[in-house]
Design a protein around this motif. Sequence first.
Motif, PDB file in Angstrom:
ATOM      1  N   ILE A 150       0.838  -1.201   0.000  1.00  0.00           N
ATOM      2  CA  ILE A 150       0.000   0.000   0.000  1.00  0.00           C
ATOM      3  C   ILE A 150       0.874   1.251   0.000  1.00  0.00           C
ATOM      4  N   ASP A 151       1.892   1.248   0.862  1.00  0.00           N
ATOM      5  CA  ASP A 151       2.796   2.404   0.890  1.00  0.00           C
ATOM      6  C   ASP A 151       3.420   2.638  -0.472  1.00  0.00           C
ATOM      7  N   ARG A 152       3.905   1.560  -1.057  1.00  0.00           N
ATOM      8  CA  ARG A 152       4.564   1.659  -2.340  1.00  0.00           C
ATOM      9  C   ARG A 152       3.594   2.162  -3.422  1.00  0.00           C
ATOM     10  N   LEU A 153       2.387   1.605  -3.414  1.00  0.00           N
ATOM     11  CA  LEU A 153       1.397   1.974  -4.429  1.00  0.00           C
ATOM     12  C   LEU A 153       1.089   3.467  -4.375  1.00  0.00           C
ATOM     13  N   PHE A 154       0.782   3.978  -3.184  1.00  0.00           N
ATOM     14  CA  PHE A 154       0.361   5.371  -3.119  1.00  0.00           C
ATOM     15  C   PHE A 154       1.529   6.335  -3.306  1.00  0.00           C
ATOM     16  N   ALA A 155       2.724   5.938  -2.870  1.00  0.00           N
ATOM     17  CA  ALA A 155       3.893   6.774  -3.139  1.00  0.00           C
ATOM     18  C   ALA A 155       4.141   6.842  -4.645  1.00  0.00           C
ATOM     19  N   ASP A 156       4.008   5.705  -5.315  1.00  0.00           N
ATOM     20  CA  ASP A 156       4.255   5.657  -6.754  1.00  0.00           C
ATOM     21  C   ASP A 156       3.191   6.456  -7.520  1.00  0.00           C
ATOM     22  N   LEU A 157       1.941   6.372  -7.079  1.00  0.00           N
ATOM     23  CA  LEU A 157       0.876   7.156  -7.724  1.00  0.00           C
ATOM     24  C   LEU A 157       1.204   8.644  -7.618  1.00  0.00           C
ATOM     25  N   ASP A 158       1.606   9.087  -6.421  1.00  0.00           N
ATOM     26  CA  ASP A 158       1.916  10.504  -6.250  1.00  0.00           C
ATOM     27  C   ASP A 158       3.070  10.929  -7.140  1.00  0.00           C
ATOM     28  N   SER A 159       4.081  10.055  -7.271  1.00  0.00           N
ATOM     29  CA  SER A 159       5.226  10.446  -8.086  1.00  0.00           C
ATOM     30  C   SER A 159       4.857  10.470  -9.569  1.00  0.00           C
ATOM     31  N   ALA A 206       1.948  11.681 -10.681  1.00  0.00           N
ATOM     32  CA  ALA A 206       0.742  12.517 -10.790  1.00  0.00           C
ATOM     33  C   ALA A 206       0.673  13.242 -12.137  1.00  0.00           C
ATOM     34  N   ASP A 207       1.796  13.820 -12.589  1.00  0.00           N
ATOM     35  CA  ASP A 207       1.780  14.555 -13.855  1.00  0.00           C
ATOM     36  C   ASP A 207       1.488  13.628 -15.032  1.00  0.00           C
ATOM     37  N   GLU A 208       2.153  12.483 -15.009  1.00  0.00           N
ATOM     38  CA  GLU A 208       1.951  11.512 -16.086  1.00  0.00           C
ATOM     39  C   GLU A 208       0.499  11.048 -16.123  1.00  0.00           C
ATOM     40  N   MET A 209      -0.070  10.803 -14.937  1.00  0.00           N
ATOM     41  CA  MET A 209      -1.455  10.334 -14.908  1.00  0.00           C
ATOM     42  C   MET A 209      -2.418  11.431 -15.335  1.00  0.00           C
ATOM     43  N   PHE A 210      -2.068  12.680 -15.011  1.00  0.00           N
ATOM     44  CA  PHE A 210      -2.917  13.794 -15.448  1.00  0.00           C
ATOM     45  C   PHE A 210      -3.010  13.794 -16.974  1.00  0.00           C
ATOM     46  N   ALA A 211      -1.845  13.641 -17.619  1.00  0.00           N
ATOM     47  CA  ALA A 211      -1.835  13.615 -19.086  1.00  0.00           C
ATOM     48  C   ALA A 211      -2.620  12.416 -19.617  1.00  0.00           C
ATOM     49  N   LEU A 212      -2.456  11.266 -18.973  1.00  0.00           N
ATOM     50  CA  LEU A 212      -3.161  10.062 -19.429  1.00  0.00           C
ATOM     51  C   LEU A 212      -4.674  10.233 -19.303  1.00  0.00           C
ATOM     52  N   ILE A 213      -5.098  10.787 -18.183  1.00  0.00           N
ATOM     53  CA  ILE A 213      -6.534  10.942 -17.968  1.00  0.00           C
ATOM     54  C   ILE A 213      -7.104  11.984 -18.917  1.00  0.00           C
ATOM     55  N   ALA A 214      -6.303  13.021 -19.197  1.00  0.00           N
ATOM     56  CA  ALA A 214      -6.751  14.016 -20.179  1.00  0.00           C
ATOM     57  C   ALA A 214      -6.933  13.374 -21.557  1.00  0.00           C
ATOM     58  N   LEU A 215      -6.196  12.303 -21.819  1.00  0.00           N
ATOM     59  CA  LEU A 215      -6.331  11.613 -23.107  1.00  0.00           C
ATOM     60  C   LEU A 215      -7.504  10.630 -23.110  1.00  0.00           C
ATOM     61  N   GLY A 216      -8.157  10.467 -21.959  1.00  0.00           N
ATOM     62  CA  GLY A 216      -9.316   9.572 -21.906  1.00  0.00           C
ATOM     63  C   GLY A 216      -9.047   8.258 -21.192  1.00  0.00           C
ATOM     64  N   ALA A 217      -7.964   8.210 -20.393  1.00  0.00           N
ATOM     65  CA  ALA A 217      -7.671   6.968 -19.668  1.00  0.00           C
ATOM     66  C   ALA A 217      -8.644   6.782 -18.514  1.00  0.00           C
ATOM     67  N   THR A 218      -8.980   5.529 -18.220  1.00  0.00           N
ATOM     68  CA  THR A 218      -9.751   5.237 -17.019  1.00  0.00           C
ATOM     69  C   THR A 218      -8.789   5.257 -15.829  1.00  0.00           C
ATOM     70  N   TYR A 226      -7.308  12.109 -11.051  1.00  0.00           N
ATOM     71  CA  TYR A 226      -6.467  11.805  -9.904  1.00  0.00           C
ATOM     72  C   TYR A 226      -6.524  12.931  -8.887  1.00  0.00           C
ATOM     73  N   LEU A 227      -6.682  12.573  -7.623  1.00  0.00           N
ATOM     74  CA  LEU A 227      -6.693  13.562  -6.554  1.00  0.00           C
ATOM     75  C   LEU A 227      -5.256  13.788  -6.117  1.00  0.00           C
ATOM     76  N   ASP A 228      -4.564  14.686  -6.816  1.00  0.00           N
ATOM     77  CA  ASP A 228      -3.170  14.918  -6.453  1.00  0.00           C
ATOM     78  C   ASP A 228      -3.099  15.731  -5.164  1.00  0.00           C
ATOM     79  N   ALA A 229      -1.860  15.888  -4.663  1.00  0.00           N
ATOM     80  CA  ALA A 229      -1.685  16.487  -3.342  1.00  0.00           C
ATOM     81  C   ALA A 229      -2.376  17.854  -3.250  1.00  0.00           C
ATOM     82  N   GLY A 230      -2.487  18.567  -4.368  1.00  0.00           N
ATOM     83  CA  GLY A 230      -3.077  19.903  -4.340  1.00  0.00           C
ATOM     84  C   GLY A 230      -4.576  19.922  -4.121  1.00  0.00           C
ATOM     85  N   ILE A 231      -5.281  18.907  -4.583  1.00  0.00           N
ATOM     86  CA  ILE A 231      -6.744  18.972  -4.509  1.00  0.00           C
ATOM     87  C   ILE A 231      -7.330  17.852  -3.664  1.00  0.00           C
ATOM     88  N   ARG A 232      -6.475  17.138  -2.910  1.00  0.00           N
ATOM     89  CA  ARG A 232      -6.947  16.000  -2.145  1.00  0.00           C
ATOM     90  C   ARG A 232      -7.880  16.451  -1.027  1.00  0.00           C
TER      91      ARG A 232
END
Lengths: 286, 263
Positions: free
Chosen positions: B148-157, B159-171, B257-263
Motif C-alpha cells: 500500500i505504501d509503495r502503491l500510493f507513493a508511486d501514484l503521487d510520483s 501525478a503529472d503523467e497520470m494527469f496527461a493520461l486521464i486528459a487523453l481519456g484513460a480510465t 487523480y486527486l493529487d496532493a493539491g486537490i486531495r
Amino acid sequence: MGLFEARGLSVAYGAADDPGAAPMRLDAVSFSLERGRIYDLTGPSGAGKSMLIRACAQMMAVEGGCLLLDGVASGAMAVQEWRRRVCLVPQHASLVAGTVRDNLLLPWTLKVNRSRPLPTDGELRALLDAALLDVSLDRDGAKLSGGQAARVALLRVFATKPEVLLLDEVDAALDDASAQAVGALTAEVVGQEATCLRIRHRSPDGRAFGTFHLEGGCLSYAEGGRGRMPEAVPASEGPVAASPNSGLGRSPAASPGSGLDGSPAASSTRAPERPSASAPTEGGES
Amino acid sequence: MEGGVIDIGTVELFAASGLMLVAGIVSWRLSLGQERDIAIATVRAFVQLLAMGFLLVYLFRYQSWWLVLAVLLAMALCATQIAVSRVKQKVGGLHLPIFASLLSSSMVIAFVVVEGVIQPDPWYSARQLVPIAGMALGNTMSATAVAIDRLFADLDSRADEMFALIALGATPREAAFPSIKAAVGAGILPTLATMGAAGIVQIPGMMSGQILAGADPVVAAKYQIVVLLMMSAATTLAIVLICFLTFRRRFSKEGYYLDAGIR
C-alpha cells in the motif's frame, strides 16, 4: 450554436483544508467556442485559467453549470469519451518511458481509442516535421529536451484529432520558430471542424479569432487577438457560423438560450454528423 | 510426536528474560531511552505467546470446527489492525479492504495447503490449521502494508503523467496500472529472496522449530518447502487484491487523480 459551450460554470478550488491559500473561484462563467476557430485565454497568473480548462475537461470538481459538446450535455456520455473529444494538454509535458513513437501512440493504448485506426509512421513523421521536431521516432523519450518533450506531448493529442483542444501554455517552453510552427499546426488540426482554446502568455500570433480574459473571477471576451489585429484568421475560408456567442462574465442569462433537452442524448458517443460542405480535417497533417 | 522435546523449566524461562538485560544495558549506556519499550516488548512477548500456548492446548482438546474458524477470524482481525497501523501513507478507510484481502488470500491458501497437502483428520484440526494460517497471515500482513505504501507513493510520483493520461481519456485503472505493477513487483520480491536463501543462510523458523521438537529433519524440510510455496502464493494474492481494492481512493468519482493539491 457553438461546438463547445460552458453554461453557468461555477468552480471553487483550494479553499477547504488549506487556510493559507486564498480560495479561487469562478462563478457562473459562460462561454462558447465556434467550429473552425482558435481562441486565446489570457489573464494574470493565479486567475484560474488552468482551473477553467480543467473544469471543461471534467478534471476537477464543479459546483454548478453544464458543459455541452455539439449540443450534447457532458452527462450523456462516458467521461473518458468526453475527454477524448474535449482534450486538455497540460502545462507540464510528461512523457512515459519509451521511444518518441511509444509516446505518440500512447492514446491508442487506451480503451477509449480501441476501435480507432492506429496512425502510420508516415503520419507521425509528418506531424513531427510540421512541429519542426527533428528527432527520430525511435529516439528515447527521456533524452528529449524540455521543448521537444512539450511538442511530443502536444502532437500525441493532435494525432487523436479531438474536436475541442484545450491547450495550457503548450508553447511556453518553445523558441519563437517552434512556437510559430506549433501555432500553424494547431490551425491546421483545428481546420474547419474542431475548435481550440489556448492559454498563452506569449504575444499574440494572429491566429486567435477571439480572446477571453479571465481576471478576478470574471471572464470577458474581445474579438481578435489582444493587442494586435489578426492579419490572417486561418479559419476564414471555411463556412463559419454567423457570430460567436461568446462568454459574458458572470451573467449566465447572456449565454445562448437553446435548451439542452433538445439534444439527442442517445447519440452521445459518436461524433455528430458534419456539414457536407466542409472538407474533413483528417487529411490535414499528412 | 513430541517425544523428543526437552521442556523448559519455569525458573529457566524467567532466567532467560535476563537476556533482555543486554538490550537494557545498551539502551541505558547509550541513553537511547528505550528501557521502557524493551520492558514492554518483553512482557508482551511473554504474555501473548503463553496465552497463545494455553489457548492452543484448550483448542486441541475441545476443538470443533466453529471454534477453530473463530480463532482464525480473530487472528485475521488482529493482523488487519497491525497492517493498517503500519501504513505510513495517508489513506482513509483501509480496514475493510485489508481485512478482505488478508482473509481471502491467507485463509484460502492455508486451507488449500492444509486440506490438499497435509490432509489432517479431522479437517478442521487446529494443530495444523492455526500455525499454517498464522504463518500465512503474518507474511501477508507485512507485505500488504508495504504494498500500500509503495502503491500510493508511486501514484503521487506519477501525478503529472497520470494527469496527461486521464486528459487523453484513460480510465483510473489504465492510469494507475503502472503503479500497481510496481507495487506488486516490489511486494513479491522479499518472499522470493527468502526462498532463495532458505537452507543456505538459515534454517527457516518453522523447520528449526520442528527439528528442536524432535521431528525428522527431512520431514521438517518438506513442511518448510510447502510453507514457503504457500507464503509466496498468499502474499502475491494479497498484494494484487489490496492494490486493486484501494487504488481508486486516490481518484475522484469522475475519474481524475486527486493529487496532493486537490486531495
